[in-house]
Scaffold this motif. Structure first.
Motif, PDB file in Angstrom:
ATOM      1  N   ARG A 172       0.813  -1.216   0.000  1.00 58.22           N
ATOM      2  CA  ARG A 172       0.000   0.000   0.000  1.00 58.22           C
ATOM      3  C   ARG A 172       0.846   1.265   0.000  1.00 58.22           C
ATOM      4  O   ARG A 172       0.334   2.358   0.160  1.00 58.22           O
ATOM      5  N   GLU A 175      -0.080   0.551   6.157  1.00 50.55           N
ATOM      6  CA  GLU A 175      -1.368  -0.068   5.835  1.00 50.55           C
ATOM      7  C   GLU A 175      -1.182  -1.532   5.457  1.00 50.55           C
ATOM      8  O   GLU A 175      -2.014  -2.383   5.780  1.00 50.55           O
ATOM      9  N   THR A 176      -0.045  -1.819   4.816  1.00 47.68           N
ATOM     10  CA  THR A 176       0.235  -3.205   4.433  1.00 47.68           C
ATOM     11  C   THR A 176       0.328  -4.073   5.678  1.00 47.68           C
ATOM     12  O   THR A 176      -0.350  -5.092   5.789  1.00 47.68           O
ATOM     13  N   ASN A 230      -6.369  -7.778  -7.018  1.00 48.01           N
ATOM     14  CA  ASN A 230      -6.404  -6.530  -6.245  1.00 48.01           C
ATOM     15  C   ASN A 230      -7.048  -6.820  -4.896  1.00 48.01           C
ATOM     16  O   ASN A 230      -8.144  -6.348  -4.606  1.00 48.01           O
ATOM     17  N   THR A 236      -9.482  -4.552   0.979  1.00 45.47           N
ATOM     18  CA  THR A 236      -9.943  -3.165   0.968  1.00 45.47           C
ATOM     19  C   THR A 236      -8.731  -2.246   0.963  1.00 45.47           C
ATOM     20  O   THR A 236      -7.614  -2.680   1.217  1.00 45.47           O
ATOM     21  N   LYS A 237      -8.984  -0.986   0.705  1.00 51.06           N
ATOM     22  CA  LYS A 237      -7.892  -0.010   0.715  1.00 51.06           C
ATOM     23  C   LYS A 237      -8.409   1.294   1.276  1.00 51.06           C
ATOM     24  O   LYS A 237      -9.562   1.660   1.094  1.00 51.06           O
ATOM     25  N   GLU A 293     -12.358   3.808   3.681  1.00 51.68           N
ATOM     26  CA  GLU A 293     -11.917   2.440   3.413  1.00 51.68           C
ATOM     27  C   GLU A 293     -12.961   1.758   2.546  1.00 51.68           C
ATOM     28  O   GLU A 293     -14.118   1.594   2.958  1.00 51.68           O
ATOM     29  N   LEU A 320     -11.105  -2.610  -2.990  1.00 52.31           N
ATOM     30  CA  LEU A 320     -10.509  -2.261  -4.273  1.00 52.31           C
ATOM     31  C   LEU A 320     -11.522  -2.592  -5.362  1.00 52.31           C
ATOM     32  O   LEU A 320     -12.236  -3.589  -5.285  1.00 52.31           O
ATOM     33  N   ASP A 344      -8.888   0.690  -8.368  1.00 49.40           N
ATOM     34  CA  ASP A 344      -7.991  -0.447  -8.176  1.00 49.40           C
ATOM     35  C   ASP A 344      -6.786  -0.282  -9.095  1.00 49.40           C
ATOM     36  O   ASP A 344      -6.812   0.518 -10.026  1.00 49.40           O
ATOM     37  N   GLY A 357      -2.956   5.724  -2.960  1.00 51.43           N
ATOM     38  CA  GLY A 357      -4.399   5.886  -2.746  1.00 51.43           C
ATOM     39  C   GLY A 357      -4.771   7.266  -2.253  1.00 51.43           C
ATOM     40  O   GLY A 357      -5.752   7.446  -1.539  1.00 51.43           O
TER      41      GLY A 357
END
Ligand SMILES: Cc1cc2nc3c(=O)[nH]c(=O)nc-3n(C[C@H](O)[C@H](O)[C@H](O)COP(=O)(O)O)c2cc1C
Ligand code: SF4
Ligand code: FES
Lengths: 443, 157, 780
Positions: A61, A218-219, A242, A245-246, A261, A264, A308, A322
């Motif tokens: 991320r 975030e990763t 993908n 969520t992100k 949040e 993707l 995504d 993002g």
């Protein structure tokens, strides 16, 4: 509290309490540390953890979107001596402010993620490099570390498993380049943040010359959820290739700037709605979908994108970190680019000739254009300078500085031409001023 | 040169790193020295360098590389305003202009009474709260519209 | 071996090589600035970008490791476009005024710009201006606007000199090379940064704007300043030496030279150069012709020999004299009936004379140092005595060789030492004996006689262990005796202890050697059969012949030497310089030439025979000393003095074929271990300050303005000061025998307890006695 909305979220579930619900026991109530406990209790083999992460197709991320599980598997197996994992919380990419909220409101998810990562890679020490300007986040993380230590999640023989892992916070002090992973390592070593030439890669020659894996906040934060939900559920939460969520940091001309949040693959239009729509109902002129380093995308094209990695790259840009920077028609694209160019010139570490000299040259040209000193051949000159920088530097800042220049001129060439010809903005100054909404409070 | 308290804080940072990697604590040590003395004099930098057993010029490289170190004296309060694009779109630049006119100084200048130094900052990773500004490298202030700015200035004594 | 292809040429390279390494093998030139074979890889200038098959982007040749089957194109369109792009960036902020730049004509940027630079500049903005800096008398940083940020100078300091004095401050295009808050650059190797700088940013301050590179003729020479014999390129304009640069020789000085080698040339034209023969006539020295002078000398010497016997004559030469000079001097002296000739003026203990199996030397080749697993240096001010020898040890320590130092001062050698023991000069042999004993104990063999009473400390045990590591295996270990060890009153003991230590550990041992011909003097037989360098003054003679020495600065006991010279009936001085002191005691001054104005031979510490020619004509009436001695022999009608060239003289000593001297052997016969009782009372420690070590550097103007050339202070530890009731910073009266000096005293914890560091070789201490031994310090 700037986590303003979500669609079937994970990382941000139950954070409504904001400053009150970040503590270890709150995290516990949200199911925190259960993944770690299970792994240690069931003595799940490390490589199985890594495989789970691989299967989840979690992609980094931090911007590059590199498959995380694969990266973990690069760490040498039977290595004698210390190895490290490092969390990259040096969030400096203009437009990005997700890691700050994760660390403020859910620090233990990152801590648990790092402990699990440490277990998976057989690493005994971790550092979290935290962006300089966010002191309270650094303080918060140190408090969280104390909680985790007190609870026996950090230190020697964690939960009686015989696994040892220590984690420390390192506070940056104002240098965007330290977000680049090898500059970050240099910085932890107490030097200027100057990126290293790769190869050798951190997995073989990292912190203090030892094997090291670097991942974004975030990763790491996603790891406990993958372990709890299982790779497949996590993957399904997003879309093929993908996973998951992100967090998207939406800023600029929207009514509710903040973090969202979403899975993707969520349509950009949906994300824009969640962010309260365009400020004053104005029209979307352009959008930078992945942080300032990603090419700008014209409004109409952006409206057809889903959020995504693949869709955005089809649109000729990158999902990057993002960070969604939204610009309406009150924006002067020349001024916007001038500010970004200044940023990259200012933040160049200064070691590579093309970046050190080129970023400053580009800024000076754009600055001239913005200030009515533009020349007819400036746009072509800018184009050729970018090609002389891109792909010829140690790290990607050179490219990051060039892509905005290329994309702004590509998509808004007329506006630049107008500037050069008429020596003023296409968008009247009072309109630009109104766009920021700063003075509406007083008028 | 540095107070025992500061040295204690520095020791705590040194402890985070391997025994033979004291230099890793240089960023923290310089920050601590600056917090104690308001800015980083060359004496302070050399003191830190000697304490960590590194060449003074190596410590100076670090002090001059990172934005948040002040190698010249600053006012009692250092106000750093983010004017980067995301903030600019929501009034970051306007906030800077507003402060300039209120304080009668430009960026990198200090008010005659030595109270406030105004600085232009880069992205602070808080774009959602724009306009944002940082007080003395430590306190982040969000959505700084005119009245919030007025309130802040009144409060900075 | 990896098989790769560069510009169509196949080449095999060892794994781990970079594209740059490979290119050099096939002789393909890849433009570069930051890359240097002796420095770590920075890959920051980006000039060396080349095309690699299957790589989407051009890659830096200096940093890209080769992989098997790699295809590299150094001049493909992709490569050249990239290189041209980088060149444009390098030039946009670089002044384009080569004609007025001191580097003009020898500038790598200028050379490459011709090939890769565009025509008109597309850069229409204001250029960067970087403020100049003052970093001392040697290196000029007047034109930092020209810097291209390759960081070679910074890496040199960190990696070769062992001290980071320069750094690159700030970031982005405001990055700037500088010292810490305007400090000076004091490294004894600093001049090499000038060579490393690819542009005109770092230049030689003494040389600056004194000549253009194309006006200079380049001549080969060899440094006369230390036992390394660094290879030099001396650049001459109108018969005047304008600049001295290193001549690369990997086996000797690699691509470096010390600042002493580089900047001493200013002394060649010193106002003190002696240009005409002089004779003392009723008290005053008068200039005369050579014929008159030589006539006078031969008569005067014959008289002394007739009335007092040949033994009334003594000759002393500087160990920096050429092989030929040393040989002719001893021949002449012996022909006059005297065995009192020597070339070791700073020596005190001569008891190994007649007991040596051969010529003392380093014991191994300089190039072998890098392969050592451990090394022990005894009695040396490493950096200041042997700048480049120390540099080799520094590199050794970097790649995990264990380097230890036993000496008389705790000065930082800027080497990552394994162990360091600092003792009073009177305890040096005890300290070395302790290591020897520890070795015996570790090997559980009989402890050599004479060491019963010693108790090895932890450090001596550690050193012993390091010298025993891999014994019998392939591990290479060495013991080196430095200048202090040879000058010490315990020289013979240290010699025998070291040889015993070497025998028990299987290490090699040898002497680093003080001067250019410390080995050559032995080969030339410039050794006493009667009085040695110390005795010839302790037992004053009627006549002295001095060759290149300045006894008031070069002798172990200047006080005694000068007294003896003053009472002598005849003092004949062959020297390039006339010092104030000489005007006082010399009766005849014969102007001889420094190394740049004569041919000759130096035999360096590893026994390497290095001949050289003069690089310019003698100044005034000065003549090469070998010619003067030869003619003197003729005038005295002595046989065996008919040589037409210095080569003929050399051939009389060693065959012209031999590149290394024969008979090198450090073994001793009939010297047994017997450690003297430790002395009581304050002990003197005399270092020889790097820029006062010989007659030429003493007169190097720029060198004399460096930190290393400050008037040496008296140094004692705080504790010793307290015991003597003396306050740091005060004036003190320092006494040895009848002589005394008034000096400033400084506290210095590097000086062992009970010791006083008072430099030798300096006018301010010339009145004092032995370099080591008892000394009195009183409040002034
Ligand atoms: C100029 C530059 C700035 C970067 N800034 C960040 C950053 O602020 N945060 C981050 O996580 N990664 C940043 N990256 C990417 C990192 O180098 C690295 O790829 C990433 O941290 C790896 O983590 P991930 O695999 O989890 O994404 C940056 C890269 C470059 C070239
Ligand atoms: S590209 Fe720029 S920022 Fe990256 S290493 Fe090179 S000079 Fe530094
Ligand atoms: S020589 Fe390769 S980048 Fe400079």
């Amino acid at each position: 509290m700037a986590i303003l909305g979500a669609i079937n979220p994970m990382l941000t579930v139950g954070l409504e309490g904001g400053d009150k619900t970040w503590h270890l026991d709150d995290y516990g109530k949200r199911g925190g540390y259960s993944a770690l406990k299970r792994i240690l209790a069931e003595k799940i083999p490390p490589e199985q953890v890594t495989n789970e992460v691989k299967k989840s197709v979690l992609r980094g991320r931090g911007g590059a979107g590199f498959p995380t599980g694969l990266k973990w598997s690069f760490m040498p197996k039977e290595y004698k001596g210390d190895t490290y994992i490092v969390c990259n919380s040096d969030e400096g990419e203009p437009g990005t402010f997700k890691d700050r909220d994760i660390l403020l409101f859910n620090p233990h998810s990152v801590i648990e993620g790092m402990i699990i990562a440490g277990y998976a890679m057989g690493v005994g020490t971790g550092y979290n490099y935290i962006h300089g300007e966010i002191w309270e986040v650094y303080k918060r993380f140190e408090e969280a570390l104390d909680e985790a230590r007190a609870a026996g999640f950090l230190g020697k023989n964690i939960l009686g498993s015989g696994f040892n892992f220590e984690l420390f916070a390192h506070h940056g002090y104002g240098a965007y380049i330290c977000g680049e992973e090898t500059a970050l390592l240099e910085s932890i070593e107490g030097k200027k943040g100057q990126p290293r030439y790769k190869p050798p890669f951190p997995a073989s020659f990292g912190l203090y010359g030892k094997p090291t894996t670097i991942n974004n906040t975030e990763t790491f934060g996603a790891v406990p959820f993958i372990m709890n939900l299982g790779a497949d559920t996590y993957l399904e939460a997003g879309k093929a290739n993908n996973g998951g969520t992100k967090l998207f940091s939406v800023s600029g001309h929207v009514n509710k700037p903040g973090n969202y949040e979403v899975p993707l693959g969520t349509p950009f239009s949906t994300l824009l709605e969640m962010a309260g729509g365009m400020r004053g109902g104005r029209k979307l002129k352009g959008c930078i979908p992945g942080g300032s380093s990603s090419p700008v995308v014209p409004g109409d094209i952006m409206m057809d994108c889903t959020m995504d990695y693949d869709s955005i790259s089809k649109a000729g840009s990158m999902l990057g970190s993002g960070a969604v920077i939204v610009m309406d028609e009150t924006t002067c694209m020349v001024k916007a680019l001038e500010r970004l160019s200044f940023f990259y010139y200012e933040e160049s570490c200064g070691q590579c000739t093309p970046c050190r000299e080129g970023t400053n040259w580009m800024y000076k040209i754009v600055h001239r254009i913005e200030n009515g000193q533009g020349r007819p051949d400036d746009l072509d000159l800018l184009g050729s300078v970018t090609t002389n920088i891109m792909g010829r530097t140690i790290c990607a800042l050179g490219d990051a500085a060039s892509m905005p220049v290329q994309s702004f001129i590509k998509h808004f060439r007329d506006e630049f031409a107008y500037h050069i010809e008429h020596k003023k903005c296409l968008v009247p100054l009072d309109v630009q001023r109104a766009g920021s909404g700063f003075f509406k409070a007083t008028v | 040169m540095l107070t025992p308290e500061s040295l204690k804080k520095i020791d705590r940072e040194i402890a985070k790193y391997p025994a033979d990697q004291k230099q890793s604590a240089v960023m923290a040590a310089l920050a601590i020295a600056q917090e104690e003395q308001g800015w980083l004099s060359s004496e302070a930098i050399e003191c830190v360098a000697n304490y960590l057993g590194m060449a003074p010029i190596a410590a100076y490289e670090v002090a001059s590389f990172y934005n948040m170190y002040d190698l010249k004296p600053v006012g009692k309060y250092k106000l750093t305003v983010c004017t980067n694009l995301p903030c600019m779109l929501s009034g970051g630049v306007d906030a800077g202009e507003y402060l300039k006119s209120k304080l009668g100084v430009g960026f990198n200048e200090t008010t005659p009474d030595g109270k406030i130094t105004l600085k232009e900052g880069e992205c602070m990773g808080a774009c959602g709260d724009a306009p944002v500004m940082l007080v003395n490298n430590r306190r982040m202030c969000s959505t700084m519209l005119p009245e919030q700015i007025d309130k802040l200035l009144a409060e900075l004594e | 071996m990896l098989e790769i292809e560069i510009d169509g040429k196949q080449v095999q390279v060892p794994p781990g090589s970079t594209i740059m390494d490979a290119a050099q093998l096939v002789g393909a030139y890849i433009p570069h600035f930051c890359y240097h074979k002796k420095l770590s890889i920075a890959a920051n200038c980006r000039m060396c970008l080349v095309q690699v098959e299957k790589a989407p982007k051009p890659l830096p040749a200096c940093a890209t490791p080769v992989s098997n089957g790699m295809k590299v194109f150094t001049h493909s369109e992709l490569a050249v476009t990239a290189q041209k792009g980088v060149m444009e960036f390098l030039l946009i902020n670089h002044p384009l005024d080569c004609p007025i730049c001191d580097q003009g004509g020898e500038c790598q940027l200028q050379d490459l710009a011709v090939g890769y630079g565009g025509g008109a500049s597309r850069y229409q903005e204001a250029k960067r201006v970087v403020f100049h800096k003052d970093v001392g008398p040697l290196v000029s940083m007047q034109e930092m606007t020209r810097c291209i940020h390759c960081t070679r100078c910074v890496r040199f300091g960190q990696e070769i000199a062992g001290v980071m004095e320069l750094g690159m401050a700030n970031r982005n295009m405001h990055s700037e090379i500088q010292t810490f808050v305007g400090r000076t650059v004091d490294s004894e190797l600093s001049g090499n940064m000038i060579d490393l700088c690819p542009v005109g940013a770092l230049t030689s301050r003494p040389f600056r704007y004194s000549a253009r590179s194309w006006e200079l003729s380049r001549r080969k020479s060899v440094s006369p300043h230390d036992s390394l014999g660094s290879n030099l390129t001396v650049q001459v304009k109108n018969n005047r030496v304008m600049r001295v640069l290193p001549r690369e020789n990997e086996d000797v000085n690699e691509c470096w030279i010390s600042d002493k080698d580089r900047f001493s040339y200013e002394g060649l034209n010193s106002a003190e150069r002696l240009q005409k023969p002089m004779i003392r006539v009723d008290g005053a020295l008068r200039e005369v012709d050579w014929s008159v002078a030589l006539d006078y000398v031969s008569h005067a010497l014959k008289d002394v020999a007739k009335t007092h016997g040949g033994e009334a004559i003594a000759s002393l030469a500087s160990p920096g004299s050429t092989l030929e000079e040393l040989y002719l001097l001893q021949k002449l002296t012996r022909a006059l009936g005297s065995g009192s000739v020597d070339f070791r003026p700073r020596r005190r203990d001569f008891s190994t004379d007649g007991k040596r199996a051969g010529t003392p030397w380093l014991g191994l080749k300089l190039a072998e140092i890098k392969d050592l697993d451990s090394a022990l240096v005894v009695g040396s001010f490493l950096r200041k005595d042997h700048p480049l020898f120390a540099q080799r040890l520094r590199q050794l320590a970097k790649k995990s060789g264990k380097v230890s130092l036993i000496s008389v001062a705790g000065d930082d050698p800027l080497i990552n030492l394994f162990a360091q023991i600092t003792v009073s000069p009177s305890d040096l042999s005890v300290a070395l004996g302790a290591v020897l004993k520890a070795v015996a104990q570790l090997k559980s063999v009989a402890v050599p006689m004479g060491l019963e009473s010693i108790e090895p400390c932890a450090s001596s045990k550690a050193i012993a262990a390091s010298l025993l590591e891999g014994e019998g295996g392939t591990n290479k270990r060495a013991i080196f005796l430095g200048n202090v060890a040879e000058q010490s009153a315990q020289a013979a003991q240290l010699h025998v202890l070291a040889s015993e230590l070497a025998r028990l550990t299987g290490a090699t041992f040898g002497f680093i050697g003080e001067a250019a011909n410390s080995v050559g003097g032995y080969v030339a037989q410039a050794l006493p059969t009667a009085l040695n360098a110390y005795e010839m003054f302790a037992q004053p003679r009627q006549a002295y012949i001095l060759l290149g020495v300045e006894p008031e600065l070069d002798c172990h006991n200047p006080q005694q030497a000068v007294a003896a010279l003053k009472q002598a009936a005849l003092v004949v001085m062959l020297s390039p310089f006339k010092s104030q002191a000489a005007l006082d005691y010399a009766d005849v001054l014969l102007p001889t030439t420094p190394f740049t104005e004569t041919s000759g031979t130096f035999i360096n510490t590893e026994g390497r025979v290095q001949g050289f020619n003069g690089v310019c004509r003698p100044l005034g009436d000065a003549r090469p000393a070998w010619k003067v001695l030869r003619v003197l022999g003729n005038v005295l009608a002595l046989s065996g003095f008919d040589f037409d060239s210095s080569e003929q003289v050399r051939d009389a000593i060693i065959s012209s074929e031999s590149h290394f001297a024969g008979g090198l052997d450090n073994a001793l016969n009939g010297v047994s271990i017997s450690l003297g009782a430790t002395a009581n009372g304050l002990q003197r420690i005399a270092d020889v300050p790097i820029y006062f070590a010989d007659a030429l550097v003493r007169r190097g103007l720029a060198l004399q303005q460096t930190q290393d050339a400050l008037v040496p202070a008296v140094r004692m530890s705080a504790a010793t000061l307290a015991q003597s009731g003396i306050a740091a910073g005060s004036q003190v009266r320092v006494k040895q025998g009848p002589g005394e000096s008034l000096l400033l005293v400084k506290a210095d914890e590097n000086v062992p307890a009970g010791c006083v560091r008072v430099a030798a070789a300096h006018a301010s201490t010339a009145a004092l006695g032995d370099m080591f031994g008892s000394i009195i310090v009183e409040r002034a």
